[in-house]
Design a protein around this motif. Structure first.
Motif, PDB file in Angstrom:
ATOM      1  N   GLY A 210       0.819  -1.213   0.000  1.00 25.40           N
ATOM      2  CA  GLY A 210       0.000   0.000   0.000  1.00 25.40           C
ATOM      3  C   GLY A 210       0.853   1.263   0.000  1.00 25.40           C
ATOM      4  O   GLY A 210       2.052   1.220  -0.254  1.00 25.40           O
ATOM      5  N   ASP A 211       0.260   2.427   0.289  1.00 25.98           N
ATOM      6  CA  ASP A 211       0.973   3.711   0.247  1.00 25.98           C
ATOM      7  C   ASP A 211       2.165   3.719   1.198  1.00 25.98           C
ATOM      8  O   ASP A 211       1.995   3.673   2.409  1.00 25.98           O
ATOM      9  CB  ASP A 211       0.012   4.839   0.650  1.00 25.98           C
ATOM     10  N   ILE A 212       3.350   3.830   0.647  1.00 26.04           N
ATOM     11  CA  ILE A 212       4.558   3.777   1.483  1.00 26.04           C
ATOM     12  C   ILE A 212       4.867   5.159   2.063  1.00 26.04           C
ATOM     13  O   ILE A 212       5.249   5.285   3.218  1.00 26.04           O
ATOM     14  CB  ILE A 212       5.762   3.253   0.671  1.00 26.04           C
ATOM     15  N   HIS A 213       4.729   6.181   1.263  1.00 28.75           N
ATOM     16  CA  HIS A 213       4.928   7.572   1.705  1.00 28.75           C
ATOM     17  C   HIS A 213       6.272   7.784   2.389  1.00 28.75           C
ATOM     18  O   HIS A 213       6.365   8.430   3.433  1.00 28.75           O
ATOM     19  CB  HIS A 213       3.817   7.997   2.671  1.00 28.75           C
ATOM     20  N   ASP A 240       1.916   6.610  -4.419  1.00 27.07           N
ATOM     21  CA  ASP A 240       2.210   7.426  -3.229  1.00 27.07           C
ATOM     22  C   ASP A 240       3.383   6.847  -2.450  1.00 27.07           C
ATOM     23  O   ASP A 240       3.321   6.646  -1.230  1.00 27.07           O
ATOM     24  CB  ASP A 240       0.979   7.544  -2.318  1.00 27.07           C
ATOM     25  N   THR A 241       4.456   6.569  -3.160  1.00 21.90           N
ATOM     26  CA  THR A 241       5.629   6.018  -2.504  1.00 21.90           C
ATOM     27  C   THR A 241       6.417   7.116  -1.804  1.00 21.90           C
ATOM     28  O   THR A 241       7.206   6.836  -0.905  1.00 21.90           O
ATOM     29  CB  THR A 241       6.541   5.322  -3.527  1.00 21.90           C
ATOM     30  N   VAL A 242       6.236   8.358  -2.235  1.00 23.63           N
ATOM     31  CA  VAL A 242       7.003   9.474  -1.672  1.00 23.63           C
ATOM     32  C   VAL A 242       6.050  10.526  -1.123  1.00 23.63           C
ATOM     33  O   VAL A 242       4.847  10.424  -1.256  1.00 23.63           O
ATOM     34  CB  VAL A 242       7.926  10.111  -2.732  1.00 23.63           C
ATOM     35  N   GLU A 268       2.890  11.583  -6.675  1.00 24.58           N
ATOM     36  CA  GLU A 268       3.867  11.507  -7.757  1.00 24.58           C
ATOM     37  C   GLU A 268       3.446  12.420  -8.898  1.00 24.58           C
ATOM     38  O   GLU A 268       4.284  13.067  -9.537  1.00 24.58           O
ATOM     39  CB  GLU A 268       3.990  10.069  -8.278  1.00 24.58           C
ATOM     40  N   ASP A 269       2.143  12.473  -9.135  1.00 24.02           N
ATOM     41  CA  ASP A 269       1.614  13.344 -10.187  1.00 24.02           C
ATOM     42  C   ASP A 269       1.967  14.793  -9.900  1.00 24.02           C
ATOM     43  O   ASP A 269       2.423  15.534 -10.775  1.00 24.02           O
ATOM     44  CB  ASP A 269       0.091  13.159 -10.232  1.00 24.02           C
ATOM     45  N   ARG A 270       1.790  15.176  -8.661  1.00 19.52           N
ATOM     46  CA  ARG A 270       2.099  16.543  -8.238  1.00 19.52           C
ATOM     47  C   ARG A 270       3.582  16.857  -8.430  1.00 19.52           C
ATOM     48  O   ARG A 270       3.958  17.912  -8.921  1.00 19.52           O
ATOM     49  CB  ARG A 270       1.729  16.683  -6.765  1.00 19.52           C
ATOM     50  N   LEU A 271       4.399  15.916  -8.031  1.00 18.56           N
ATOM     51  CA  LEU A 271       5.847  16.114  -8.159  1.00 18.56           C
ATOM     52  C   LEU A 271       6.249  16.291  -9.611  1.00 18.56           C
ATOM     53  O   LEU A 271       7.047  17.166  -9.954  1.00 18.56           O
ATOM     54  CB  LEU A 271       6.582  14.897  -7.593  1.00 18.56           C
ATOM     55  N   LEU A 272       5.691  15.449 -10.462  1.00 22.62           N
ATOM     56  CA  LEU A 272       6.067  15.519 -11.874  1.00 22.62           C
ATOM     57  C   LEU A 272       5.624  16.826 -12.507  1.00 22.62           C
ATOM     58  O   LEU A 272       6.347  17.395 -13.330  1.00 22.62           O
ATOM     59  CB  LEU A 272       5.466  14.329 -12.625  1.00 22.62           C
ATOM     60  N   TYR A 453      -5.700  -1.462  -4.940  1.00 26.90           N
ATOM     61  CA  TYR A 453      -5.518  -0.009  -4.884  1.00 26.90           C
ATOM     62  C   TYR A 453      -5.052   0.426  -3.508  1.00 26.90           C
ATOM     63  O   TYR A 453      -5.003  -0.366  -2.561  1.00 26.90           O
ATOM     64  CB  TYR A 453      -6.835   0.691  -5.241  1.00 26.90           C
ATOM     65  N   GLY A 454      -4.744   1.721  -3.395  1.00 31.72           N
ATOM     66  CA  GLY A 454      -4.342   2.286  -2.099  1.00 31.72           C
ATOM     67  C   GLY A 454      -5.134   3.558  -1.850  1.00 31.72           C
ATOM     68  O   GLY A 454      -6.339   3.564  -1.979  1.00 31.72           O
ATOM     69  N   HIS A 455      -4.475   4.627  -1.497  1.00 32.04           N
ATOM     70  CA  HIS A 455      -5.012   6.003  -1.420  1.00 32.04           C
ATOM     71  C   HIS A 455      -5.949   6.308  -0.266  1.00 32.04           C
ATOM     72  O   HIS A 455      -5.926   7.408   0.259  1.00 32.04           O
ATOM     73  CB  HIS A 455      -5.696   6.373  -2.745  1.00 32.04           C
ATOM     74  N   ASP A 456      -6.806   5.359   0.133  1.00 26.84           N
ATOM     75  CA  ASP A 456      -7.811   5.696   1.135  1.00 26.84           C
ATOM     76  C   ASP A 456      -7.372   5.208   2.506  1.00 26.84           C
ATOM     77  O   ASP A 456      -7.768   4.128   2.950  1.00 26.84           O
ATOM     78  CB  ASP A 456      -9.148   5.060   0.736  1.00 26.84           C
TER      79      ASP A 456
END
Lengths: 503, 311
Positions: A210-213, A240-242, A268-272, A453-456
Motif C-alpha cells: 500500500g501507500d509507502i509515503h 504514493d511512494t514518496v 507523484e503526479d504533483r511532483l512531476l 488499490y491504495g489512497h484511502d
C-alpha cells in the motif's frame, strides 16, 4: 273403460243418501272398504290411501299425484281441498315482489340469515384460530417486505440504474477528460507472472504494498517479514511512494534497486507537474508563504531527487494490469482469499463498466466515491450535493454480476464496436436471442477483474471479492500492509506497525 | 478695471473648466471612445450611471461585447472563429509578456469535453497570478497588439488588433461587486473580449491560520494546491495551462451533470465525432417525440437532417 275398471255404477243404484250421511261417511274412518266401492284395483301407488285416510281433507293438493287415481266413486271436485290457502308459497312466486325481499338474508330473527351466521362463525374457536394465524402471517409478510426485501430490491434497482441511460442524459466516460503524460496502461512483464512462461514450477510470488509515503524502515521490515527473495518475488507498489514521510529518496532508491513496479499516485503526479517549472531553473526556491506548504515541501524534495529518480517516477504508469494466473485454481463467487482473474493495479480507483482508456487520469489517482446516477467519481468520501457511494461497492456489484453471467443488456455503450454489437443483437429478434441463451454466443463475454488499490487511508485495509484496498495509513502511525499472491492464486496479508511521521 | 474684468473672466472660465472636467474626465472609467476608436461612428457603450465606480462597461446590445468597438453582436457562425482567434492571440501575447495564465470556468469546461470552445459560449474566462497582473499593469496597460493571423493560401492574412486594458481597481484585493474583472483582452474589430481575473491570497483566511486559501474578486474561493502546479495541455490547437485539480473545480462549480450530460443549451454532444453540435428545431422535435433525450444509448444518434426526411 276407466268407468268399467273403477266399477263405476249408476247414480241411482238404490244408494240414495242424504248429504249429511255422505259427510259422515267420508269423515269417519272405515275399517274396511264399503260395499259400493267395488272390487279393488291394483295400483302402484304407495302412499296413503287418500280417499279413506281421515286426514285426507287436510292434505294439500300437492300430495295428490297426477296419475294416481284412487278408488273412488265420488266426484273429483270433492277431493280438492282448500289447504292450499294456508301453505307457504315458494320463492319463485314472489319473484316480482321486492317488499319482503330485504329482510330475507338479514333478518335478525332468522337462524340462517347473514348476521346470525357470521356472528356464529366469529364466535367459534376454530375460526378465531384461523383468523389469528392469517393476521400474524400478514404482519410478518408486510414487515419482512418493508425491512428486508424492499430495501434490497430498491438497492439492486438503484445500482443498476446508474449503468443505464434511462434516468440520465449522459454518463461519465463520454467527455474526453484529462490527459495522462506517460504510459496509461501497462501490462506486467510476462517473465514476472507467477506460474507464467518464466516460471513453470510456480515458485514466483507478487507482493503488493500500500501507500509507502517515504517510510523506508517500515518497508524493509515488511519485506523481511514477508520473506522477500529478489530472485523469485516481485514488488508492486500502489503509488504514493514518496511525500509526507521521513526518507523519500531512500524509498525510491530501494524500489529502483529491487526493480519494483509502481503505479502513479496523486503525490507523484504533483511532483512531476511541479518538476516542469522547477527543475532546470536557477530560480530561488519559492517559500511556503508565496505558494503553499505542500508545494514548498515538493519543491524541497525535487531538489534532492536525481535524474534516475525522475525517470523512475515518469515511468510509473497510470494502471498496471496483470493477467490471470495460469496455475490458479477454479474461482468461486465468494472467495475473498483467492485471486483467479485479471488484476488491475491503480492508485485510487476505477469506475466500473467504463473502458480503461476512457477513465479520467485525475480520478483514477484521486477518487474515493462515485455519484449514484452519473457515475462521476469524486475525491471526497461523500459529495456535498449529489448522492454518492464508495466506488468499490459499485465495482464489486458489477463484477459479481459479470461473474454470474448476468446480461449487460441496456447498459451504457462507449465505443462504436459495442454499438454495432448491440445493433446486431437487436436485429436478431427473439428467436436469435433464445438460441444465444441456450447455446451461447460465439463471442467472448466480459470477464470480471480484481482491483488492487491504495489512497484511502481512513478506510484502512479493505479486502473484498473483487477489490483489495491496501492503504492502512502507515505514515500516520497505522500499519504498512502487503498482500502476497502466489502462483496458485492464494493471497496472504502481512502487516507491520509504523511510527507516526505526520507533523 | 478692464484688467480686473479679464482676470475675473479668466478665473471664472477656469472654474467652469475645472468643474466640468471633474464631472466627466477625472472619474475613472474605461478609456473614452474617441481615444481608442473611430469605427463604429459612435459608441454603443452603456453608461451605467447608477454604478459610478464601475470601470469596465459592456455594450447596450449585449453583455459579452464592448460597445466602443461594435454596433451589433456577431451571428453564431462567425462568433466561433473570432473567439478562437481571440484565444490564440491572448495566449501568444501572455507568453511573450511572461504572464502565467490558465483556463477557468466555461472555457475549462469546453477543454474538458473536447479541447474546444463550447459553441454557445460568447466569452472566454481565464485567470492570472497576482504577480503577472502587477507586471502587466506596470508595463503593458492600454497596449494594442497587432496580429496577422493565418488564412487560406489564396487569401491575404487577417490583420487583427487587440487591446489589453487593466482595471485600476486591481490593487484593491477585497471582493467588489462592480469591479470583479481585473483586465480585459479586447478584439477591436468585433468587440469580443476575454475576462481576466486574478487569483489572490485570501487575507482573512490567512489571518485565521488557513494559509493555502486563495480567493478571486468575483467571490470564488480555491485552495492553492487545487490550481498549482499547473498542467500543460492543448486547447483549440494551442498549448494552454489548466489547473491541477481541474475535475474537482469543474464539479464544484457546475455539478456532476456538467461533466456527463450530453444535452445542453439546445446543443447535443455527438459522441461519435466528439463535438458539440447545435440542434435544429426539427431535430429537437424529433428527439422529443422519440423520447430520445432521456433514455437510449448515446451512440448512433444521427444529427443530420437527411435521416429526418428520408425520401
Amino acid at each position: 273403460m276407466a268407468q268399467q275398471e273403477m266399477g263405476y255404477q249408476d247414480d241411482n243404484d238404490g244408494q240414495e243418501r242424504s248429504l249429511s250421511e255422505w259427510q259422515q261417511e267420508l269423515q269417519t274412518p272405515f275399517p274396511r272398504r264399503p260395499e259400493w266401492a267395488g272390487a279393488s284395483v291394483e295400483t302402484s301407488y304407495a302412499g296413503p290411501d287418500l280417499l279413506y285416510d281421515p286426514g285426507y281433507a287436510s292434505h294439500s293438493a300437492r300430495t295428490l299425484r297426477h296419475g294416481d287415481y284412487t278408488r273412488r266413486s265420488a266426484p273429483l271436485i270433492d277431493q280438492v281441498s282448500n289447504g292450499w290457502r294456508n301453505s307457504e308459497k315458494t320463492a319463485g312466486f314472489y319473484a316480482a315482489e321486492p317488499e319482503d325481499h330485504d329482510l330475507r338474508l338479514c333478518d335478525l330473527e332468522d337462524e340462517g340469515s347473514c348476521p346470525n351466521t357470521t356472528a356464529d362463525l366469529v364466535r367459534s374457536r376454530r375460526f378465531r384460530r384461523m383468523l389469528a394465524v392469517v393476521l400474524v402471517a400478514a404482519v410478518v409478510l408486510y414487515y419482512s417486505w418493508r425491512w428486508y426485501l424492499q430495501p434490497r430490491l430498491q438497492e439492486e434497482w438503484d445500482l443498476k440504474q446508474g449503468f443505464m441511460p434511462a434516468r440520465s442524459n449522459g454518463t461519465y466516460g463520454i467527455a474526453r477528460a484529462g490527459h495522462f503524460e506517460g504510459t496509461a496502461i501497462k501490462w506486467l512483464d510476462p517473465e514476472l507472472v507467477p506460474g507464467g512462461e518464466g516460471d513453470s514450477k510456480g515458485n514466483r510470488r507478487l507482493v503488493f504494498v500500500g501507500d509507502i509515503h517515504g517510510c523506508k524502515k517500515e518497508l524493509l521490515h515488511l519485506l523481511e517479514k514477508v520473506g522477500f527473495d529478489a530472485k523469485t518475488d516481485h514488488l508492486i507498489a500502489t503509488g504514493d511512494t514518496v511525500s509526507k514521510g521521513p526518507d523519500n529518496v531512500g524509498v525510491l532508491d530501494e524500489l529502483i534497486r529491487l526493480k519494483a513496479d509502481s503505479v502513479r499516485g496523486n503525490h507523484e503526479d504533483r511532483l512531476l507537474e511541479a518538476a516542469k517549472t522547477l527543475l532546470g531553473t536557477n530560480l530561488p526556491p519559492e517559500s511556503a508563504a508565496a505558494t503553499s506548504q505542500g508545494y514548498a515541501k515538493d519543491a524541497k524534495l525535487l531538489r534532492e531527487l536525481k535524474p534516475k529518480h525522475m525517470r523512475y517516477l515518469r515511468d510509473m504508469p497510470l494502471m498496471l494490469r496483470i493477467p490471470a494466473l495460469p496455475h490458479a485454481s477454479a474461482s468461486r463467487r465468494k472467495d475473498k482469499d483467492r485471486v483467479h482473474e485479471n488484476i488491475i493495479v491503480v492508485h485510487a480507483g476505477v469506475v466500473p463498466h467504463v473502458p480503461l482508456e476512457k477513465q479520467d487520469p485525475y480520478f483514477v489517482m484521486n477518487m474515493r466515491s462515485i455519484d449514484d446516477r452519473t457515475h462521476l467519481p469524486s475525491a471526497l468520501r461523500e459529495t456535498k450535493k449529489g448522492k454518492s457511494r464508495p466506488w468499490m461497492e459499485i465495482w464489486n456489484w458489477y463484477n459479481d454480476r459479470l461473474f454470474r453471467g448476468r446480461s449487460l443488456k441496456g447498459f451504457h455503450l462507449y465505443s462504436a464496436d459495442e454499438y454495432e454489437e448491440e445493433q446486431l443483437a437487436e436485429s436478431q429478434g427473439w428467436l436469435g436471442s433464445l438460441w444465444d441463451g441456450v447455446f451461447g454466443t460465439g463471442k467472448a463475454k466480459m470477464k470480471p477483474q480484481v482491483v488492487v488499490y491504495g489512497h484511502d487511508s481512513k478506510a484502512g485495509l479493505q479486502m473484498h471479492r473483487w477489490s483489495k484496498g491496501l492503504d492502512s495509513g502507515c505514515v500516520a502511525g497505522g500499519k504498512l500492509t502487503a498482500m502476497v499472491l502466489d502462483a496458485k492464486g492464494k493471497t496472504e496479508i502481512v502487516q507491520v506497525g509504523c511510527k507516526n511521521y505526520k507533523t | 478695471m478692464g484688467f480686473n474684468l479679464s482676470k475675473l473672466a479668466l478665473y471664472f472660465s477656469l472654474l467652469v473648466c475645472i468643474t466640468t472636467s471633474g464631472v466627466s474626465g477625472l472619474v475613472k472609467r474605461d478609456a473614452p471612445y474617441e481615444q481608442v476608436n473611430d469605427h463604429p461612428t459612435f459608441s454603443h457603450q452603456k453608461t451605467d450611471k447608477d454604478e459610478p465606480d464601475k470601470y469596465f462597461h459592456e455594450s447596450t446590445f449585449s453583455e459579452h461585447y464592448d460597445g466602443r468597438f461594435a454596433e451589433a453582436p456577431l451571428i453564431y457562425e462567425d462568433r466561433r472563429s473570432h473567439l478562437t482567434a481571440l484565444l490564440h492571440t491572448y495566449i501568444s501575447a501572455m507568453q511573450d509578456m511572461g504572464a502565467e495564465t490558465w483556463l477557468m470556468h466555461g472555457t475549462l469546461l469546453g477543454w474538458y469535453w473536447n479541447r474546444a470552445i463550447l459553441p454557445w459560449d460568447s466569452d472566454l474566462d481565464v485567470m492570472i497570478t497576482e504577480r503577472s497582473l502587477h507586471h502587466l499593469a506596470t508595463f503593458h496597460n492600454m497596449s494594442i497588439h497587432h496580429f496577422s493571423l493565418p488564412s487560406p493560401p489564396t487569401e491575404p492574412r487577417l490583420k487583427r488588433d487587440y487591446l489589453l486594458e487593466i482595471n485600476p481597481h486591481y490593487k484593491n484585493s477585497s471582493v467588489e461587486s462592480v469591479n470583479k474583472i481585473d483586465a480585459r483582452w479586447i478584439d477591436i474589430e468585433t468587440g469580443l473580449f476575454i475576462d481576466i481575473t486574478t487569483l489572490r491570497r485570501n487575507a482573512t483566511a490567512h489571518s485565521l491560520g488557513e494559509v493555502d486559501e486563495m480567493m478571486v474578486k468575483d467571490k470564488h474561493h480555491y485552495v492553492y494546491d487545487d490550481i498549482f502546479p499547473l498542467r500543460v495541455s492543448s486547447f483549440e490547437g494551442a498549448a494552454v495551462n489548466v489547473p491541477f485539480a481541474y475535475a474537482e473545480i469543474l464539479v464544484e462549480e457546475y455539478g456532476e451533470t456538467a461533466l456527463s450530460e450530453v444535452h445542453f443549451e439546445n446543443h447535443r454532444f455527438d459522441v461519435e465525432r466528439g463535438e458539440w453540435r447545435a440542434l435544429r428545431y426539427a431535430e429537437l422535435v424529433r428527439f422529443q417525440r422519440q423520447g430520445a433525450l432521456l433514455g437510449g444509448s448515446f451512440w448512433g444518434r444521427k444529427l443530420d437532417s437527411e435521416s429526418l426526411f428520408p425520401d
